[in-house]
Motif scaffolding. Structure first.
Motif, short mmCIF file in Angstrom:
data_model
loop_
_atom_site.label_atom_id
_atom_site.label_comp_id
_atom_site.label_asym_id
_atom_site.label_seq_id
_atom_site.Cartn_x
_atom_site.Cartn_y
_atom_site.Cartn_z
N MET A 1 0.82 -1.20 0.00
CA MET A 1 0.00 0.00 0.00
C MET A 1 0.86 1.26 0.00
SD MET A 1 -3.23 0.68 2.39
CE MET A 1 -4.49 1.76 1.83
N SER A 2 1.99 1.23 0.72
CA SER A 2 2.86 2.40 0.75
C SER A 2 3.48 2.65 -0.63
CB SER A 2 3.95 2.22 1.80
OG SER A 2 4.76 1.11 1.45
N ASN A 3 3.65 1.61 -1.42
CA ASN A 3 4.19 1.75 -2.76
C ASN A 3 3.25 2.57 -3.64
OD1 ASN A 3 5.86 1.49 -4.92
ND2 ASN A 3 5.29 -0.60 -5.38
N ASN A 4 1.94 2.35 -3.48
CA ASN A 4 0.94 3.09 -4.26
C ASN A 4 0.96 4.58 -3.92
OD1 ASN A 4 -1.16 3.62 -5.96
ND2 ASN A 4 -2.75 2.87 -4.60
N ILE A 5 1.15 4.89 -2.63
CA ILE A 5 1.22 6.28 -2.21
C ILE A 5 2.46 6.94 -2.80
CG2 ILE A 5 1.49 7.80 -0.21
CD1 ILE A 5 -0.19 5.75 1.37
N VAL A 7 4.00 6.22 -5.59
CA VAL A 7 3.78 6.47 -7.01
C VAL A 7 2.93 7.72 -7.19
CG1 VAL A 7 2.67 5.57 -9.09
CG2 VAL A 7 4.06 4.07 -7.67
N ASN A 8 1.90 7.86 -6.36
CA ASN A 8 1.05 9.04 -6.45
C ASN A 8 1.83 10.31 -6.13
OD1 ASN A 8 -1.12 7.53 -7.18
ND2 ASN A 8 -1.99 7.41 -5.13
N GLU A 9 2.70 10.26 -5.12
CA GLU A 9 3.50 11.44 -4.78
C GLU A 9 4.46 11.79 -5.91
OE1 GLU A 9 5.47 11.45 -1.03
OE2 GLU A 9 3.62 11.04 0.08
N GLU A 10 5.05 10.79 -6.53
CA GLU A 10 5.94 11.04 -7.67
C GLU A 10 5.17 11.68 -8.81
OE1 GLU A 10 7.90 7.44 -8.74
OE2 GLU A 10 8.96 7.31 -6.83
N ARG A 11 3.94 11.21 -9.03
CA ARG A 11 3.12 11.77 -10.10
C ARG A 11 2.73 13.21 -9.80
NH1 ARG A 11 0.15 11.28 -14.56
NH2 ARG A 11 -2.02 11.96 -14.53
N LEU A 12 2.52 13.54 -8.53
CA LEU A 12 2.13 14.90 -8.16
C LEU A 12 3.19 15.92 -8.58
CD1 LEU A 12 0.52 14.52 -4.62
CD2 LEU A 12 -0.60 14.66 -6.84
N TYR A 13 4.45 15.50 -8.54
CA TYR A 13 5.52 16.41 -8.95
C TYR A 13 5.53 16.64 -10.46
CZ TYR A 13 7.47 16.22 -4.27
OH TYR A 13 7.66 16.33 -2.92
N LYS A 14 4.88 15.74 -11.22
CA LYS A 14 4.88 15.85 -12.68
C LYS A 14 3.60 16.48 -13.23
CE LYS A 14 7.72 11.72 -13.06
NZ LYS A 14 7.78 10.33 -13.47
N VAL A 15 2.56 16.59 -12.40
CA VAL A 15 1.26 17.07 -12.87
C VAL A 15 1.33 18.52 -13.32
CG1 VAL A 15 -1.09 17.62 -12.11
CG2 VAL A 15 -0.11 15.41 -11.58
N LEU A 16 1.93 19.39 -12.51
CA LEU A 16 2.04 20.81 -12.86
C LEU A 16 3.25 21.01 -13.77
CD1 LEU A 16 1.42 22.45 -9.38
CD2 LEU A 16 -0.25 21.95 -11.15
N LEU A 17 3.01 21.55 -14.96
CA LEU A 17 4.12 21.76 -15.90
C LEU A 17 4.73 23.15 -15.75
CD1 LEU A 17 2.56 20.10 -19.07
CD2 LEU A 17 4.14 19.10 -17.43
N ALA A 18 3.88 24.19 -15.66
CA ALA A 18 4.39 25.55 -15.55
C ALA A 18 3.26 26.50 -15.19
CB ALA A 18 5.01 25.99 -16.88
N PRO A 19 3.58 27.61 -14.52
CA PRO A 19 2.56 28.63 -14.32
C PRO A 19 2.34 29.38 -15.63
CG PRO A 19 4.62 29.33 -13.36
CD PRO A 19 4.83 27.93 -13.85
N VAL A 20 1.12 29.82 -15.86
CA VAL A 20 0.81 30.58 -17.08
C VAL A 20 0.92 32.06 -16.74
CG1 VAL A 20 -0.95 31.11 -18.79
CG2 VAL A 20 -0.69 28.78 -17.95
#
Length: 106
Positions: A1-5, A7-20
């Motif tokens: 279960m901790s592995n899933n969290i 992965v989600n945290e790693e994805r959170l760093y990639k979700v935002l690309l740049a401020p407009v």
């Protein structure tokens, strides 16, 4: 279960690309206390909310999303298309703000 969290945290760093940074986004920021971000095409509202809260230590009130189709461009006789983009309008709770100049200095 901790592995899933993780992965989600790693994805959170990639979700935002740049401020407009544009005239419209500046107007929206002053008027509605919103911040505009360019986000990944497959990002969801809960992911965007979690990413902004984690990266900038602020509380998010709501998130609106806008999909923009890429423009068709001609290269001589060839027709091409720019990538589709997705923007997130993040409304912060009263009293919260994101200072991009301070976050870059860290």
């Amino acid at each position: 279960m901790s592995n899933n969290i993780k992965v989600n945290e790693e994805r959170l760093y990639k979700v935002l690309l740049a401020p407009v940074i544009s005239e419209k986004s500046t107007m929206v920021a002053d008027k509605n206390e919103q911040v505009v971000f360019k986000v990944m095409q497959d990002a969801t509202k809960p992911e965007i909310r979690a990413a902004v809260e984690k990266l900038f230590n602020v509380q998010v009130q709501s998130v609106q999303v806008s999909n923009q189709k890429g423009k068709e461009k001609r290269f001589g006789r060839f027709v091409g298309r720019r990538d589709h983009t997705k923007r997130a309008y993040v409304c912060l709770k009263p009293g919260q703000e994101i200072n991009f100049a301070a976050t870059e200095a860290k």
